[in-house]
Design an enzyme around this catalytic site. Structure first.
Site, PDB file in Angstrom:
ATOM      1  N   ASP A  16     -52.400  -5.634  72.311  1.00  6.82           N
ATOM      2  CA  ASP A  16     -51.504  -6.243  71.329  1.00  6.82           C
ATOM      3  C   ASP A  16     -50.623  -7.261  72.050  1.00  6.82           C
ATOM      4  OD1 ASP A  16     -49.428  -6.843  69.564  1.00  6.82           O
ATOM      5  OD2 ASP A  16     -49.052  -4.748  69.018  1.00  6.82           O
ATOM      6  N   ILE A  17     -50.763  -8.534  71.727  1.00  9.94           N
ATOM      7  CA  ILE A  17     -50.024  -9.590  72.416  1.00  9.94           C
ATOM      8  C   ILE A  17     -48.513  -9.456  72.232  1.00  9.94           C
ATOM      9  CG2 ILE A  17     -50.119 -11.317  70.561  1.00  9.94           C
ATOM     10  CD1 ILE A  17     -50.735 -13.379  72.889  1.00  9.94           C
ATOM     11  N   ASN A  30     -49.754 -22.055  62.211  1.00  9.81           N
ATOM     12  CA  ASN A  30     -50.292 -23.057  61.299  1.00  9.81           C
ATOM     13  C   ASN A  30     -49.399 -24.299  61.357  1.00  9.81           C
ATOM     14  OD1 ASN A  30     -48.094 -22.699  59.305  1.00  9.81           O
ATOM     15  ND2 ASN A  30     -49.095 -20.743  58.887  1.00  9.81           N
ATOM     16  N   GLY A  38     -52.754 -12.347  60.569  1.00  9.33           N
ATOM     17  CA  GLY A  38     -53.310 -12.187  61.909  1.00  9.33           C
ATOM     18  C   GLY A  38     -52.272 -12.206  63.004  1.00  9.33           C
ATOM     19  N   VAL A  39     -52.584 -12.915  64.091  1.00  6.94           N
ATOM     20  CA  VAL A  39     -51.703 -12.998  65.256  1.00  6.94           C
ATOM     21  C   VAL A  39     -50.349 -13.581  64.864  1.00  6.94           C
ATOM     22  CG1 VAL A  39     -51.381 -14.133  67.494  1.00  6.94           C
ATOM     23  CG2 VAL A  39     -53.577 -13.165  66.918  1.00  6.94           C
ATOM     24  N   ASP A  40     -50.360 -14.655  64.069  1.00  8.52           N
ATOM     25  CA  ASP A  40     -49.121 -15.315  63.660  1.00  8.52           C
ATOM     26  C   ASP A  40     -48.188 -14.335  62.945  1.00  8.52           C
ATOM     27  OD1 ASP A  40     -47.278 -17.407  63.197  1.00  8.52           O
ATOM     28  OD2 ASP A  40     -48.277 -18.020  61.350  1.00  8.52           O
ATOM     29  N   THR A 128     -59.999 -18.380  66.356  1.00  6.24           N
ATOM     30  CA  THR A 128     -61.200 -17.569  66.107  1.00  6.24           C
ATOM     31  C   THR A 128     -61.047 -16.590  64.944  1.00  6.24           C
ATOM     32  OG1 THR A 128     -60.557 -15.931  67.766  1.00  6.24           O
ATOM     33  CG2 THR A 128     -61.957 -17.752  68.501  1.00  6.24           C
ATOM     34  N   VAL A 130     -59.049 -16.612  61.037  1.00  6.73           N
ATOM     35  CA  VAL A 130     -59.294 -17.261  59.756  1.00  6.73           C
ATOM     36  C   VAL A 130     -59.725 -18.719  59.905  1.00  6.73           C
ATOM     37  CG1 VAL A 130     -57.763 -15.725  58.454  1.00  6.73           C
ATOM     38  CG2 VAL A 130     -56.859 -17.850  59.389  1.00  6.73           C
ATOM     39  N   TYR A 131     -59.490 -19.343  61.056  1.00 11.52           N
ATOM     40  CA  TYR A 131     -59.908 -20.729  61.259  1.00 11.52           C
ATOM     41  C   TYR A 131     -61.394 -20.838  61.610  1.00 11.52           C
ATOM     42  CZ  TYR A 131     -55.134 -22.592  60.950  1.00 11.52           C
ATOM     43  OH  TYR A 131     -53.885 -22.977  60.522  1.00 11.52           O
TER      44      TYR A 131
END
Length: 180
Positions: A16-17, A30, A38-40, A128, A130-131
């Site tokens: 986990d970042i 974004n 996600g990550v954001d 990698t 949703v984009y």
């Protein structure tokens, strides 16, 4: 798994970042710098109100963060002092400059790290989710870009981590690192 490039150690970690023990973490943001999934979403939730406030100020000042660029904020409630927000490209089949834009995300993020005297930094796998950027291709771009920068720039952070969320992503990056 780790590899040495000049004065920089590159590590691959599954986890986990938001829990990374580094000076800065990179957020796959974004263009509008408004919370996503996600990550954001995970980074913003963990970072708290101060991160959201600084992103709002950046958006008011410059309209956001164009694809391939990066901006820096406080780490808020994270153990990292900084969050570097970068916007990766949306995959369009590979013929729309996606690789150059993705490489730019790493270059711009690391330039901000150098300017802010960051000694350790953690990246997610940018674009990698949703984009839709294929993970194998993204891993190659990311690792080759970082290797090139580390070998040509002595002021790079001494530790660069890729904190990868799942087995499949970790395996793609491990294969790409082995192939370098």
């Amino acid at each position: 798994m780790q590899k040495q490039f000049a004065h920089t150690t590159l590590e691959l970690i599954q986890g986990d970042i938001t829990k990374a023990e580094v000076d800065a973490i990179v957020n796959a943001a974004n263009e509008k710098l408004i919370g996503g999934g996600g990550v954001d979403g995970a980074i913003r939730r963990a970072g708290g109100d101060e991160v959201v406030k600084e992103c709002n100020e950046i958006r008011a000042r410059q309209g956001g963060c164009p694809t391939g660029t990066a901006v820096i904020t406080t780490g808020g409630n994270l153990s990292a002092q900084h969050i570097i927000h970068t916007v990766g490209p949306i995959w369009q089949g590979g013929n729309a400059g996606e690789a150059a834009l993705l490489a730019s995300c790493y270059k711009e993020s690391l330039q901000l790290a150098i300017e802010n005297e960051v000694k350790s930094i953690a990246f997610p796998s940018i674009s990698t989710g949703v984009y839709g950027y294929p993970t194998e291709k993204a891993a190659t771009v990311a690792l080759e870009t970082i290797r090139g920068l580390a070998e040509s720039n002595r002021t790079m952070p001494g530790l660069i981590q890729f904190v990868l969320f799942d087995d499949a992503t970790f395996n793609c990056y491990s294969e790409a690192l082995t192939a370098l």
